[in-house]
Design a protein around this motif. Structure first.
Motif, PDB file in Angstrom:
ATOM      1  N   LEU B  22       0.832  -1.204   0.000  1.00  9.83           N
ATOM      2  CA  LEU B  22       0.000   0.000   0.000  1.00  9.83           C
ATOM      3  C   LEU B  22       0.871   1.260   0.000  1.00  9.83           C
ATOM      4  O   LEU B  22       0.598   2.225  -0.725  1.00  9.83           O
ATOM      5  CB  LEU B  22      -0.923   0.000   1.228  1.00  9.83           C
ATOM      6  CG  LEU B  22      -2.038  -1.055   1.234  1.00  9.83           C
ATOM      7  CD1 LEU B  22      -2.626  -1.222   2.641  1.00  9.83           C
ATOM      8  CD2 LEU B  22      -3.146  -0.676   0.247  1.00  9.83           C
ATOM      9  N   ALA B  25       2.757   1.941  -3.328  1.00 15.77           N
ATOM     10  CA  ALA B  25       1.865   2.457  -4.375  1.00 15.77           C
ATOM     11  C   ALA B  25       1.278   3.822  -4.022  1.00 15.77           C
ATOM     12  O   ALA B  25       0.576   4.413  -4.836  1.00 15.77           O
ATOM     13  CB  ALA B  25       0.734   1.454  -4.615  1.00 15.77           C
ATOM     14  N   ALA B  27      -1.097   4.296  -1.951  1.00 21.52           N
ATOM     15  CA  ALA B  27      -2.560   4.117  -1.874  1.00 21.52           C
ATOM     16  C   ALA B  27      -3.105   4.707  -0.579  1.00 21.52           C
ATOM     17  O   ALA B  27      -2.422   4.749   0.442  1.00 21.52           O
ATOM     18  CB  ALA B  27      -2.903   2.634  -1.957  1.00 21.52           C
ATOM     19  N   TYR B  29      -5.159   4.341   2.642  1.00 23.33           N
ATOM     20  CA  TYR B  29      -5.663   3.249   3.471  1.00 23.33           C
ATOM     21  C   TYR B  29      -5.749   3.685   4.927  1.00 23.33           C
ATOM     22  O   TYR B  29      -5.054   4.615   5.352  1.00 23.33           O
ATOM     23  CB  TYR B  29      -4.804   1.989   3.326  1.00 23.33           C
ATOM     24  CG  TYR B  29      -3.441   2.036   4.002  1.00 23.33           C
ATOM     25  CD1 TYR B  29      -2.369   2.712   3.416  1.00 23.33           C
ATOM     26  CD2 TYR B  29      -3.226   1.385   5.219  1.00 23.33           C
ATOM     27  CE1 TYR B  29      -1.120   2.747   4.019  1.00 23.33           C
ATOM     28  CE2 TYR B  29      -1.981   1.420   5.829  1.00 23.33           C
ATOM     29  CZ  TYR B  29      -0.921   2.095   5.232  1.00 23.33           C
ATOM     30  OH  TYR B  29       0.309   2.123   5.830  1.00 23.33           O
ATOM     31  N   LEU B  82      -5.000  -6.916  -4.287  1.00 23.62           N
ATOM     32  CA  LEU B  82      -4.534  -5.538  -4.444  1.00 23.62           C
ATOM     33  C   LEU B  82      -3.539  -5.369  -5.594  1.00 23.62           C
ATOM     34  O   LEU B  82      -3.477  -4.295  -6.204  1.00 23.62           O
ATOM     35  CB  LEU B  82      -3.842  -5.059  -3.157  1.00 23.62           C
ATOM     36  CG  LEU B  82      -4.718  -4.711  -1.958  1.00 23.62           C
ATOM     37  CD1 LEU B  82      -3.829  -4.296  -0.788  1.00 23.62           C
ATOM     38  CD2 LEU B  82      -5.706  -3.589  -2.307  1.00 23.62           C
ATOM     39  N   LYS B  85      -4.535  -3.634  -8.776  1.00 24.22           N
ATOM     40  CA  LYS B  85      -5.049  -2.281  -8.494  1.00 24.22           C
ATOM     41  C   LYS B  85      -3.917  -1.322  -8.144  1.00 24.22           C
ATOM     42  O   LYS B  85      -4.006  -0.124  -8.383  1.00 24.22           O
ATOM     43  CB  LYS B  85      -6.041  -2.324  -7.334  1.00 24.22           C
ATOM     44  CG  LYS B  85      -7.267  -3.216  -7.595  1.00 24.22           C
ATOM     45  CD  LYS B  85      -8.179  -3.264  -6.353  1.00 24.22           C
ATOM     46  CE  LYS B  85      -9.099  -4.462  -6.360  1.00 24.22           C
ATOM     47  NZ  LYS B  85     -10.127  -4.408  -7.416  1.00 24.22           N
ATOM     48  N   LEU B  86      -2.849  -1.846  -7.529  1.00 16.60           N
ATOM     49  CA  LEU B  86      -1.745  -0.989  -7.091  1.00 16.60           C
ATOM     50  C   LEU B  86      -0.614  -0.923  -8.118  1.00 16.60           C
ATOM     51  O   LEU B  86       0.407  -0.285  -7.868  1.00 16.60           O
ATOM     52  CB  LEU B  86      -1.179  -1.492  -5.751  1.00 16.60           C
ATOM     53  CG  LEU B  86      -2.143  -1.585  -4.562  1.00 16.60           C
ATOM     54  CD1 LEU B  86      -1.393  -2.063  -3.317  1.00 16.60           C
ATOM     55  CD2 LEU B  86      -2.836  -0.255  -4.284  1.00 16.60           C
ATOM     56  N   TYR B 173       4.543  -7.065  -5.823  1.00 11.58           N
ATOM     57  CA  TYR B 173       4.432  -7.109  -4.361  1.00 11.58           C
ATOM     58  C   TYR B 173       5.340  -8.158  -3.739  1.00 11.58           C
ATOM     59  O   TYR B 173       5.777  -8.025  -2.603  1.00 11.58           O
ATOM     60  CB  TYR B 173       2.964  -7.310  -3.946  1.00 11.58           C
ATOM     61  CG  TYR B 173       2.303  -8.563  -4.480  1.00 11.58           C
ATOM     62  CD1 TYR B 173       2.548  -9.813  -3.913  1.00 11.58           C
ATOM     63  CD2 TYR B 173       1.396  -8.503  -5.542  1.00 11.58           C
ATOM     64  CE1 TYR B 173       1.937 -10.958  -4.395  1.00 11.58           C
ATOM     65  CE2 TYR B 173       0.784  -9.639  -6.037  1.00 11.58           C
ATOM     66  CZ  TYR B 173       1.052 -10.865  -5.450  1.00 11.58           C
ATOM     67  OH  TYR B 173       0.432 -12.002  -5.919  1.00 11.58           O
TER      68      TYR B 173
END
Lengths: 245, 245
Positions: B22, B25, B27, B29, B82, B85-86, B173
């Motif tokens: 997370l 990226a 992102a 959260y 994820l 999406k990331l 990842y």
């Protein structure tokens, strides 16, 4: 081209969770390590692939599935890959992460079952870690079985589509895996599992329902189903089994 | 709506593998258990969700991710969800099973690291299983670290797209997770890891490359990065650490 399943010969082990899905769907597959050298199969063929110095996607350990050029390792990953192809995954994409999550919880449980007889090291003999195994197994029976199966029972109860399958409206690969862990634990720990059906009625009913699926029933009657034995994950060592609380 | 990550407060633990993705990226959260009660967050909010009698998709244990109504449990499953999406998953669909398989091997390694200090039971104190922990850790250092990292080194070497990432052409990842296990093992077992870079040069180089990613570097400098401690997976108990062979 049939799927190629690679797993150690002579035991159900982790490979069995994949076999149950392939068998239930009536899929064509080759159980490579159990094949003959003359057909380019057998344990040596598996070890050769694992030791390849050129293969781009080498697996860490069996089981792994080969589908054309693709090698998919780890039980839960194989079932994630096969599920939609075998008609054993939810149609809903988001739901597939739910089913996969349940399968990963089963994977954790399977690792804990293995460690009941091998708490100190996989490569030491059971006889050399028997005392530690007794401590670990007592804890497993008293604490971990209730924790895992209390959870699985709740998952069934709270499935808004009905308590006869773990997720969604239809049978998925995770239901077949649930059958296998109940069978395995009943083999390994018959005393501890004696009242299992009373404590976890929905899980017990799911196990019974899987047993009645025609392809599963005929597989279990066939020579392809290796009997439980003390080389597998689920081992019956009477000195470890004991009454549950 | 930001992603909601649920994991125990006060330790990196398994949640850290998700945090790294997370953060890398950038992102949005919420780290729910670390939030305040006043915002409807905190450990109680996490336990309430886990204990829900109506939620259809209850997780067995943290970490889990909530994205809208969907709850995704297990680190590897969260990263599978994820990753695309990331921008941290391969574009090629088949390759995603390869990366996921590598992440599941890391999950197995993490479970083994946990069991070095808790070989007999998770709910017994370390002090009550210290002697068993010494046996298990010796085996882990002498047998398991070489087996796992010998494998990871081969994976890098045999990646046809280059040995600077575990699979494919781009960072995924699983590369971030590789960084975390090298960091964690270096914290827990500094003596055993002393010659790590000599034995596993590609893995060591990957760890260094991840450290230089701007978002990772700034995350590690922030208060969001909890220091390693003896509540986590990677614990430094000097009596367990020893020279590797």
């Amino acid at each position: 081209m049939p799927y190629e399943l690679y797993y150690w010969d002579g035991l159900q082990g982790r490979g069995e969770f994949v076999r149950l899905a392939l068998e239930d769907a009536g899929a064509e597959y080759v159980d490579v390590a159990r094949g003959t050298k003359k057909n380019g199969q057998g344990t040596d063929a598996m070890l050769k692939l694992m030791g390849s110095k050129t293969e781009p996607h080498i697996p860490f350990a069996p089981p792994f599935l080969k589908d054309g050029d693709l090698i998919v390792p780890h039980v839960a990953n194989i079932l994630l890959y096969l599920g939609p192809k075998l008609g054993l995954a939810p149609k809903n994409e988001a739901q597939r992460y739910v089913v996969h999550g349940l399968q990963l919880t089963i994977a954790d449980l399977v690792a804990e079952v293995h460690d009941t007889h091998h708490p100190l090291a996989t490569d030491l003999y059971y006889e050399d870690q028997k005392e530690a195994a007794k401590v670990r197994t007592r804890n497993f029976i008293e604490q971990r079985i209730p924790k895992f199966f209390g959870y699985f029972e709740r998952v069934l109860k709270q499935n808004p589509d009905g308590d006869t399958q773990m997720a969604g409206k239809t049978t998925t690969y995770v239901d077949l895996s649930m059958f296998q862990i109940v069978e395995g634990l009943s083999y390994a720990f018959p005393r501890a599992m004696r009242k299992f059906g009373q404590h976890y009625p929905r899980v017990a009913a799911l196990r019974d329902a899987v047993l009645e699926r025609p392809n599963i029933a005929s597989y279990l009657d066939s020579e392809r189903r290796i009997p439980f034995n003390e080389s597998g994950i689920f081992r019956h060592y009477p000195e470890l089994d004991q009454d549950a609380k």
